[in-house]
Design a protein around this motif. Structure first.
Motif, PDB file in Angstrom:
ATOM      1  N   SER A  58      -1.651  -0.207 -10.508  1.00 15.24           N
ATOM      2  CA  SER A  58      -1.437  -0.870  -9.224  1.00 15.24           C
ATOM      3  C   SER A  58      -0.085  -0.485  -8.620  1.00 15.24           C
ATOM      4  O   SER A  58       0.022  -0.228  -7.417  1.00 15.24           O
ATOM      5  CB  SER A  58      -1.531  -2.388  -9.410  1.00 15.24           C
ATOM      6  OG  SER A  58      -1.368  -3.045  -8.183  1.00 15.24           O
ATOM      7  N   ILE A  84      -7.002  -2.679  -4.145  1.00 15.79           N
ATOM      8  CA  ILE A  84      -7.230  -1.646  -5.160  1.00 15.79           C
ATOM      9  C   ILE A  84      -8.566  -1.894  -5.839  1.00 15.79           C
ATOM     10  O   ILE A  84      -8.941  -3.039  -6.093  1.00 15.79           O
ATOM     11  CB  ILE A  84      -6.068  -1.599  -6.179  1.00 15.79           C
ATOM     12  CG1 ILE A  84      -6.210  -0.389  -7.119  1.00 15.79           C
ATOM     13  CG2 ILE A  84      -5.950  -2.910  -6.946  1.00 15.79           C
ATOM     14  CD1 ILE A  84      -4.945  -0.059  -7.889  1.00 15.79           C
ATOM     15  N   SER A 130      -7.378   2.968  -3.512  1.00 15.18           N
ATOM     16  CA  SER A 130      -6.769   1.854  -2.800  1.00 15.18           C
ATOM     17  C   SER A 130      -6.529   2.204  -1.340  1.00 15.18           C
ATOM     18  O   SER A 130      -6.540   3.373  -0.956  1.00 15.18           O
ATOM     19  CB  SER A 130      -5.450   1.464  -3.460  1.00 15.18           C
ATOM     20  OG  SER A 130      -4.543   2.545  -3.403  1.00 15.18           O
TER      21      SER A 130
END
Length: 139
Positions: A58, A84, A130
């Motif tokens: 992330s 994401i 993402s």
């Protein structure tokens, strides 16, 4: 600003982020509208199943999105939001995040980032995708 100075500006911004230094993030490409960030996979970045922790994946997406947004908006930017999707667990040699600008206006940029891992045979595999909105901030 020429390409070399532009890239050096990106390197300086990454070096100013202590968390980026902690995990070993490296800026590979930084040019208007395109950014590549890599993170070597080390034991301290793994979760209990020996995959790269989702927070590291992330981070790779978020930071690369912000850098690519900043590549067109200027250095005073923040992530306004991002989403994401984790596709598969990551393991191997390194994480590679590649981002590009989808749309850019005067104060915001919508950006996309795909995060890959390079396995021990050198093959890249998608582990997350993402999208985010990067906005300018005023001091």
């Amino acid at each position: 600003m020429d390409d070399k100075n532009f890239f050096e500006t990106g390197i300086q911004a990454l070096e100013a982020q202590s968390f980026s230094q902690l995990i070993g993030a490296k800026l590979i490409q930084f040019k208007p509208g395109e950014v590549i960030l890599e993170i070597p996979i080390k034991d301290n970045l793994l979760q209990q199943h020996k995959f790269v922790h989702g927070g590291v994946v992330s981070y790779a997406a978020d930071n690369t999105l912000t850098f690519v947004g900043g590549s067109v908006l200027g250095s005073e930017v923040l992530t306004s939001e991002f989403k994401i999707n984790y596709v598969r667990p990551a393991a191997g040699e390194k994480i590679i995040a590649r981002a590009n600008v989808v749309y850019s206006g005067a104060r915001q940029a919508v950006c996309r980032c795909d995060v890959f891992f390079q396995d021990f045979e050198g093959k890249e595999k998608l582990c997350a995708t993402s999208q985010g909105t990067i906005v300018t901030v005023t001091p």
